[in-house]
Design a protein around this motif. Sequence first.
Motif, PDB file in Angstrom:
ATOM      1  N   SER A  25       0.794  -1.324  -0.106  1.00 19.99           N
ATOM      2  CA  SER A  25       0.016   0.120   0.068  1.00 19.99           C
ATOM      3  C   SER A  25       0.966   1.379   0.066  1.00 19.99           C
ATOM      4  O   SER A  25       2.110   1.059   0.415  1.00 19.99           O
ATOM      5  N   ASP A  26       0.162   2.453  -0.668  1.00 18.63           N
ATOM      6  CA  ASP A  26       1.017   3.583  -0.370  1.00 18.63           C
ATOM      7  C   ASP A  26       0.249   4.534   0.793  1.00 18.63           C
ATOM      8  O   ASP A  26      -0.808   4.720   0.796  1.00 18.63           O
ATOM      9  N   VAL A  27       1.182   5.306   1.333  1.00 16.64           N
ATOM     10  CA  VAL A  27       0.770   6.080   2.542  1.00 16.64           C
ATOM     11  C   VAL A  27      -0.357   7.241   2.142  1.00 16.64           C
ATOM     12  O   VAL A  27      -1.243   7.296   2.778  1.00 16.64           O
ATOM     13  N   VAL A  28      -0.085   7.847   0.848  1.00 22.50           N
ATOM     14  CA  VAL A  28      -0.904   8.915   0.649  1.00 22.50           C
ATOM     15  C   VAL A  28      -2.397   8.231   0.140  1.00 22.50           C
ATOM     16  O   VAL A  28      -3.261   8.958   0.613  1.00 22.50           O
ATOM     17  N   GLU A  29      -2.207   7.251  -0.614  1.00 21.44           N
ATOM     18  CA  GLU A  29      -3.633   6.680  -1.028  1.00 21.44           C
ATOM     19  C   GLU A  29      -4.472   6.028   0.218  1.00 21.44           C
ATOM     20  O   GLU A  29      -5.514   5.917   0.018  1.00 21.44           O
ATOM     21  N   ALA A  30      -3.612   5.515   1.312  1.00 22.91           N
ATOM     22  CA  ALA A  30      -4.446   4.973   2.441  1.00 22.91           C
ATOM     23  C   ALA A  30      -5.141   5.895   3.278  1.00 22.91           C
ATOM     24  O   ALA A  30      -5.899   5.792   3.954  1.00 22.91           O
ATOM     25  N   GLY A  31      -4.419   7.308   3.064  1.00 21.18           N
ATOM     26  CA  GLY A  31      -5.328   8.409   3.723  1.00 21.18           C
ATOM     27  C   GLY A  31      -5.117   8.048   5.409  1.00 21.18           C
ATOM     28  O   GLY A  31      -6.185   8.162   6.187  1.00 21.18           O
ATOM     29  N   LEU A  32      -3.865   8.161   5.788  1.00 18.96           N
ATOM     30  CA  LEU A  32      -3.617   7.709   7.210  1.00 18.96           C
ATOM     31  C   LEU A  32      -3.868   8.857   8.086  1.00 18.96           C
ATOM     32  O   LEU A  32      -3.757  10.298   7.559  1.00 18.96           O
ATOM     33  N   ILE A  33      -4.528   8.569   9.257  1.00 20.60           N
ATOM     34  CA  ILE A  33      -5.020   9.781  10.142  1.00 20.60           C
ATOM     35  C   ILE A  33      -4.400   9.342  11.431  1.00 20.60           C
ATOM     36  O   ILE A  33      -3.915   8.235  11.756  1.00 20.60           O
ATOM     37  N   ILE A  34      -4.092  10.499  12.260  1.00 18.41           N
ATOM     38  CA  ILE A  34      -3.494  10.263  13.671  1.00 18.41           C
ATOM     39  C   ILE A  34      -4.827   9.876  14.458  1.00 18.41           C
ATOM     40  O   ILE A  34      -5.583  10.698  14.807  1.00 18.41           O
ATOM     41  N   LYS A  35      -4.920   8.626  14.849  1.00 21.26           N
ATOM     42  CA  LYS A  35      -6.163   8.167  15.355  1.00 21.26           C
ATOM     43  C   LYS A  35      -6.361   8.583  17.058  1.00 21.26           C
ATOM     44  O   LYS A  35      -7.194   8.993  17.457  1.00 21.26           O
ATOM     45  N   GLU A  36      -5.004   8.273  17.409  1.00 26.14           N
ATOM     46  CA  GLU A  36      -4.911   8.515  18.779  1.00 26.14           C
ATOM     47  C   GLU A  36      -3.566   9.028  19.429  1.00 26.14           C
ATOM     48  O   GLU A  36      -2.382   8.320  18.755  1.00 26.14           O
ATOM     49  N   ILE A  37      -3.417   9.864  20.100  1.00 25.06           N
ATOM     50  CA  ILE A  37      -2.060  10.397  20.480  1.00 25.06           C
ATOM     51  C   ILE A  37      -2.341  10.639  22.156  1.00 25.06           C
ATOM     52  O   ILE A  37      -3.270  11.351  22.575  1.00 25.06           O
ATOM     53  N   ARG A  38      -1.483  10.024  22.897  1.00 32.09           N
ATOM     54  CA  ARG A  38      -1.611  10.065  24.522  1.00 32.09           C
ATOM     55  C   ARG A  38      -0.208  10.599  24.926  1.00 32.09           C
ATOM     56  O   ARG A  38       0.768   9.717  24.716  1.00 32.09           O
ATOM     57  N   VAL A  39      -0.467  11.364  25.818  1.00 32.84           N
ATOM     58  CA  VAL A  39       0.955  12.023  26.604  1.00 32.84           C
ATOM     59  C   VAL A  39       0.649  11.559  28.058  1.00 32.84           C
ATOM     60  O   VAL A  39      -0.362  12.090  28.709  1.00 32.84           O
ATOM     61  N   ASP A  40       1.558  10.617  28.687  1.00 34.84           N
ATOM     62  CA  ASP A  40       1.549  10.390  30.167  1.00 34.84           C
ATOM     63  C   ASP A  40       2.638  10.708  30.660  1.00 34.84           C
ATOM     64  O   ASP A  40       3.764  10.954  30.067  1.00 34.84           O
ATOM     65  N   GLY A  41       2.397  10.993  32.081  1.00 33.36           N
ATOM     66  CA  GLY A  41       3.855  11.349  32.726  1.00 33.36           C
ATOM     67  C   GLY A  41       4.664  10.255  32.953  1.00 33.36           C
ATOM     68  O   GLY A  41       4.360   8.935  33.023  1.00 33.36           O
ATOM     69  N   GLY A  42       6.110  10.467  33.080  1.00 37.05           N
ATOM     70  CA  GLY A  42       6.854   9.518  33.067  1.00 37.05           C
ATOM     71  C   GLY A  42       8.091   9.704  34.337  1.00 37.05           C
ATOM     72  O   GLY A  42       7.036  10.367  35.370  1.00 37.05           O
ATOM     73  N   THR A  43       8.983   9.345  34.426  1.00 35.83           N
ATOM     74  CA  THR A  43       9.808   9.477  35.375  1.00 35.83           C
ATOM     75  C   THR A  43      10.081  10.636  35.842  1.00 35.83           C
ATOM     76  O   THR A  43      10.292  11.745  34.805  1.00 35.83           O
ATOM     77  N   MET A  44      10.306  11.232  37.142  1.00 36.86           N
ATOM     78  CA  MET A  44      10.621  12.662  37.702  1.00 36.86           C
ATOM     79  C   MET A  44      12.070  12.606  38.155  1.00 36.86           C
ATOM     80  O   MET A  44      12.222  11.954  39.289  1.00 36.86           O
ATOM     81  N   LEU A  45      12.975  13.391  37.744  1.00 38.88           N
ATOM     82  CA  LEU A  45      14.008  13.528  38.215  1.00 38.88           C
ATOM     83  C   LEU A  45      14.106  14.795  39.455  1.00 38.88           C
ATOM     84  O   LEU A  45      13.521  15.862  39.188  1.00 38.88           O
ATOM     85  N   LYS A  46      14.371  14.419  40.845  1.00 38.21           N
ATOM     86  CA  LYS A  46      14.296  15.386  41.584  1.00 38.21           C
ATOM     87  C   LYS A  46      15.519  16.029  42.302  1.00 38.21           C
ATOM     88  O   LYS A  46      16.325  15.389  42.502  1.00 38.21           O
ATOM     89  N   ARG A  47      15.652  17.384  42.060  1.00 42.42           N
ATOM     90  CA  ARG A  47      16.958  18.062  42.154  1.00 42.42           C
ATOM     91  C   ARG A  47      16.620  19.132  43.503  1.00 42.42           C
ATOM     92  O   ARG A  47      15.496  19.492  43.486  1.00 42.42           O
ATOM     93  N   LEU A  48      17.711  19.524  44.024  1.00 42.80           N
ATOM     94  CA  LEU A  48      17.351  20.620  45.022  1.00 42.80           C
ATOM     95  C   LEU A  48      18.011  21.955  44.540  1.00 42.80           C
ATOM     96  O   LEU A  48      19.216  21.811  44.089  1.00 42.80           O
ATOM     97  N   ARG A  49      17.485  22.797  44.683  1.00 45.34           N
ATOM     98  CA  ARG A  49      17.960  24.304  44.402  1.00 45.34           C
ATOM     99  C   ARG A  49      18.126  25.183  45.768  1.00 45.34           C
ATOM    100  O   ARG A  49      17.181  25.034  46.628  1.00 45.34           O
ATOM    101  N   PRO A  50      19.288  25.644  45.984  1.00 43.42           N
ATOM    102  CA  PRO A  50      19.599  26.505  47.232  1.00 43.42           C
ATOM    103  C   PRO A  50      18.420  27.677  47.194  1.00 43.42           C
ATOM    104  O   PRO A  50      18.126  28.213  46.247  1.00 43.42           O
ATOM    105  N   ALA A  51      17.878  27.885  48.453  1.00 40.00           N
ATOM    106  CA  ALA A  51      17.149  29.131  48.862  1.00 40.00           C
ATOM    107  C   ALA A  51      17.575  30.031  50.022  1.00 40.00           C
ATOM    108  O   ALA A  51      18.645  29.615  50.415  1.00 40.00           O
ATOM    109  N   PRO A  52      17.304  31.230  50.189  1.00 40.99           N
ATOM    110  CA  PRO A  52      17.498  31.952  51.175  1.00 40.99           C
ATOM    111  C   PRO A  52      17.596  31.329  52.522  1.00 40.99           C
ATOM    112  O   PRO A  52      16.665  30.550  52.915  1.00 40.99           O
ATOM    113  N   GLN A  53      18.474  31.670  53.557  1.00 40.75           N
ATOM    114  CA  GLN A  53      18.689  31.343  54.950  1.00 40.75           C
ATOM    115  C   GLN A  53      18.674  29.873  55.003  1.00 40.75           C
ATOM    116  O   GLN A  53      18.318  29.365  56.007  1.00 40.75           O
TER     117      GLN A  53
END
Length: 136
Positions: A82-110
């Motif tokens: 099959s050809d991509v253009v003739e098939a008429g592909l659409i984006i049926k589903e796109i899902r964005v989920d949270g991944g891992t989280m890097l935890k860092r420390l930032r210096p603060a006053p006092q």
Amino acid sequence: MGVRKRQMAERLKEEKSKIAFAKLNNCPTSPRKMRLVADIIRGKKVEDALSILKFSSKEAAGRLEKLVLSAIANWQAKNEDSDVVEAGLIIKEIRVDGGTMLKRLRPAPQGRAHRIRKRSNHVTLVLGESKMLKDN
């Protein structure tokens, strides 16, 4: 295997051959920023989505463009005749989920410290053939 079970298995196999998916895991962009770009291309034709992503100024657009191209390559591997253009592909589903989280420390006053959370995300993209083009 019974007749109905075999028919159901064949039907599911036929449906799976019409879709292709690609995944992007642990992308170092926050899910909120990625969803802004993903919402723009959801439900669009593949050609339109690629042009939108190419000219978008967001950093996430470049990553999603590469993911869409990967999904197209996966679809072509399944449907070599099959050809991509003739098939008429659409984006049926796109899902964005949270991944891992890097935890860092930032210096603060006092002598205190504030926690910085560097977020990442997982994106799942599903391409399918457009039903409107098949009916015509």
